[in-house]
Scaffold this motif. Sequence first.
Motif, PDB file in Angstrom:
ATOM      1  N   SER A 119       0.431  -1.494   0.047  1.00  0.00           N
ATOM      2  CA  SER A 119       0.022   0.109  -0.402  1.00  0.00           C
ATOM      3  C   SER A 119       0.808   1.152  -0.035  1.00  0.00           C
ATOM      4  O   SER A 119       1.938   1.144   0.756  1.00  0.00           O
ATOM      5  CB  SER A 119      -1.245  -0.004   1.321  1.00  0.00           C
ATOM      6  N   ASP A 120       0.152   2.221  -1.078  1.00  0.00           N
ATOM      7  CA  ASP A 120       0.843   3.549  -0.567  1.00  0.00           C
ATOM      8  C   ASP A 120       0.041   4.648   0.629  1.00  0.00           C
ATOM      9  O   ASP A 120      -0.193   4.578   0.753  1.00  0.00           O
ATOM     10  CB  ASP A 120       0.692   4.128  -1.851  1.00  0.00           C
ATOM     11  N   MET A 121       1.459   4.262   1.766  1.00  0.00           N
ATOM     12  CA  MET A 121       0.734   4.704   2.368  1.00  0.00           C
ATOM     13  C   MET A 121       0.913   6.521   3.106  1.00  0.00           C
ATOM     14  O   MET A 121      -0.836   7.014   3.623  1.00  0.00           O
ATOM     15  CB  MET A 121       1.951   5.100   3.984  1.00  0.00           C
ATOM     16  N   GLN A 122       1.140   7.320   2.177  1.00  0.00           N
ATOM     17  CA  GLN A 122       1.284   8.568   2.036  1.00  0.00           C
ATOM     18  C   GLN A 122      -0.160   8.512   1.212  1.00  0.00           C
ATOM     19  O   GLN A 122      -0.817   9.553   1.773  1.00  0.00           O
ATOM     20  CB  GLN A 122       2.088   9.734   1.465  1.00  0.00           C
ATOM     21  N   LEU A 123      -0.084   8.241   0.500  1.00  0.00           N
ATOM     22  CA  LEU A 123      -1.923   8.513  -0.574  1.00  0.00           C
ATOM     23  C   LEU A 123      -2.912   7.970   0.542  1.00  0.00           C
ATOM     24  O   LEU A 123      -4.193   8.551   0.567  1.00  0.00           O
ATOM     25  CB  LEU A 123      -1.872   7.323  -2.019  1.00  0.00           C
ATOM     26  N   ALA A 124      -2.877   6.901   0.966  1.00  0.00           N
ATOM     27  CA  ALA A 124      -4.050   6.442   2.323  1.00  0.00           C
ATOM     28  C   ALA A 124      -3.647   7.776   2.887  1.00  0.00           C
ATOM     29  O   ALA A 124      -5.448   8.371   3.080  1.00  0.00           O
ATOM     30  CB  ALA A 124      -3.376   5.310   2.782  1.00  0.00           C
ATOM     31  N   GLN A 125      -2.978   8.004   3.797  1.00  0.00           N
ATOM     32  CA  GLN A 125      -3.450   9.361   4.496  1.00  0.00           C
ATOM     33  C   GLN A 125      -3.883  10.424   4.274  1.00  0.00           C
ATOM     34  O   GLN A 125      -5.084  10.739   5.360  1.00  0.00           O
ATOM     35  CB  GLN A 125      -1.848   9.185   5.475  1.00  0.00           C
ATOM     36  N   ASP A 126      -3.545  10.578   2.200  1.00  0.00           N
ATOM     37  CA  ASP A 126      -3.560  11.929   2.106  1.00  0.00           C
ATOM     38  C   ASP A 126      -5.159  11.596   2.043  1.00  0.00           C
ATOM     39  O   ASP A 126      -5.928  12.751   2.377  1.00  0.00           O
ATOM     40  CB  ASP A 126      -2.984  12.499   0.989  1.00  0.00           C
ATOM     41  N   SER A 127      -5.749  10.589   1.546  1.00  0.00           N
ATOM     42  CA  SER A 127      -6.901  10.366   0.915  1.00  0.00           C
ATOM     43  C   SER A 127      -7.849  10.444   2.499  1.00  0.00           C
ATOM     44  O   SER A 127      -8.889  10.865   2.001  1.00  0.00           O
ATOM     45  CB  SER A 127      -7.660   8.694   0.452  1.00  0.00           C
ATOM     46  N   ILE A 128      -7.070   9.492   3.010  1.00  0.00           N
ATOM     47  CA  ILE A 128      -8.295  10.036   4.190  1.00  0.00           C
ATOM     48  C   ILE A 128      -8.650  11.383   5.141  1.00  0.00           C
ATOM     49  O   ILE A 128      -9.433  11.949   5.912  1.00  0.00           O
ATOM     50  CB  ILE A 128      -7.844   8.447   5.232  1.00  0.00           C
ATOM     51  N   ALA A 129      -7.824  11.355   5.172  1.00  0.00           N
ATOM     52  CA  ALA A 129      -7.984  12.988   5.963  1.00  0.00           C
ATOM     53  C   ALA A 129      -8.516  13.965   4.693  1.00  0.00           C
ATOM     54  O   ALA A 129      -9.447  14.405   5.123  1.00  0.00           O
ATOM     55  CB  ALA A 129      -6.189  13.895   5.470  1.00  0.00           C
ATOM     56  N   LYS A 130      -8.658  13.869   3.907  1.00  0.00           N
ATOM     57  CA  LYS A 130      -9.681  14.606   2.385  1.00  0.00           C
ATOM     58  C   LYS A 130     -10.954  14.713   2.826  1.00  0.00           C
ATOM     59  O   LYS A 130     -11.493  15.195   3.180  1.00  0.00           O
ATOM     60  CB  LYS A 130      -9.050  14.641   0.782  1.00  0.00           C
ATOM     61  N   PHE A 131     -11.014  12.768   2.857  1.00  0.00           N
ATOM     62  CA  PHE A 131     -12.670  12.714   3.310  1.00  0.00           C
ATOM     63  C   PHE A 131     -13.068  13.292   4.699  1.00  0.00           C
ATOM     64  O   PHE A 131     -13.961  13.058   4.551  1.00  0.00           O
ATOM     65  CB  PHE A 131     -12.730  10.660   3.064  1.00  0.00           C
ATOM     66  N   PHE A 132     -12.215  13.365   5.961  1.00  0.00           N
ATOM     67  CA  PHE A 132     -12.392  13.943   6.937  1.00  0.00           C
ATOM     68  C   PHE A 132     -12.559  15.315   6.918  1.00  0.00           C
ATOM     69  O   PHE A 132     -12.589  15.558   8.201  1.00  0.00           O
ATOM     70  CB  PHE A 132     -11.935  13.359   8.207  1.00  0.00           C
ATOM     71  N   LYS A 133     -11.950  16.168   5.941  1.00  0.00           N
ATOM     72  CA  LYS A 133     -11.048  17.097   6.020  1.00  0.00           C
ATOM     73  C   LYS A 133     -12.825  18.244   6.420  1.00  0.00           C
ATOM     74  O   LYS A 133     -11.906  19.513   7.260  1.00  0.00           O
ATOM     75  CB  LYS A 133     -10.883  17.962   4.236  1.00  0.00           C
ATOM     76  N   THR A 134     -13.782  17.821   6.437  1.00  0.00           N
ATOM     77  CA  THR A 134     -14.713  19.256   7.003  1.00  0.00           C
ATOM     78  C   THR A 134     -15.077  18.653   9.322  1.00  0.00           C
ATOM     79  O   THR A 134     -15.723  19.403   9.517  1.00  0.00           O
ATOM     80  CB  THR A 134     -16.407  18.674   6.220  1.00  0.00           C
ATOM     81  N   ASP A 135     -14.334  17.745   9.170  1.00  0.00           N
ATOM     82  CA  ASP A 135     -14.625  16.946  10.570  1.00  0.00           C
ATOM     83  C   ASP A 135     -13.269  17.207  11.590  1.00  0.00           C
ATOM     84  O   ASP A 135     -12.441  17.053  11.290  1.00  0.00           O
ATOM     85  CB  ASP A 135     -14.776  15.119  10.861  1.00  0.00           C
ATOM     86  N   LYS A 136     -13.110  18.298  11.788  1.00  0.00           N
ATOM     87  CA  LYS A 136     -11.792  18.678  13.114  1.00  0.00           C
ATOM     88  C   LYS A 136     -10.974  18.041  13.457  1.00  0.00           C
ATOM     89  O   LYS A 136     -10.359  18.487  14.464  1.00  0.00           O
ATOM     90  CB  LYS A 136     -12.086  20.817  13.054  1.00  0.00           C
ATOM     91  N   ASN A 137     -11.992  17.500  14.109  1.00  0.00           N
ATOM     92  CA  ASN A 137     -11.831  16.113  15.313  1.00  0.00           C
ATOM     93  C   ASN A 137     -11.025  15.224  14.577  1.00  0.00           C
ATOM     94  O   ASN A 137     -10.353  14.656  15.891  1.00  0.00           O
ATOM     95  CB  ASN A 137     -12.764  16.672  15.981  1.00  0.00           C
ATOM     96  N   ILE A 138     -11.033  15.034  13.765  1.00  0.00           N
ATOM     97  CA  ILE A 138     -10.306  13.730  13.011  1.00  0.00           C
ATOM     98  C   ILE A 138      -8.942  13.951  13.059  1.00  0.00           C
ATOM     99  O   ILE A 138      -8.532  15.220  12.020  1.00  0.00           O
ATOM    100  CB  ILE A 138     -10.835  13.027  11.757  1.00  0.00           C
TER     101      ILE A 138
END
Length: 100
Positions: free
Chosen positions: A52-71
């Motif tokens: 797995s591409d870890m940086q892509l995974a982190q960036d993609s997941i963070a983008k999904f939750f970008k509107t939730d400041k607690n995540i």
Amino acid sequence: MKYIYIEKYLLVPRDTKLEFFKFIGVFSKFKVIKQKVLLDDNSLVLELDKDSDMQLAQDSIAKFFKTDKNINVLIIENIFQSNKELVLEFKDNTKRKVRI
């Protein structure tokens, strides 16, 4: 193994959780093998396959939750078990202890 830590994941609404798993299922550059809920801090650890591409995974997941400041989405470098605690060591060299 490779791991992603999603802080405060359990606090998001049920519908968002369902959409999240549909979202990460479409990626070919990273694949979730297992998931582990950490009730002590309302978080989720995703185990990804070795290719797995870890940086892509982190960036993609963070983008999904970008509107939730607690995540907060972090890459776990090492996991150690000590007594009844997991010690998580992150890519930025910070550590967190979680009761299990």
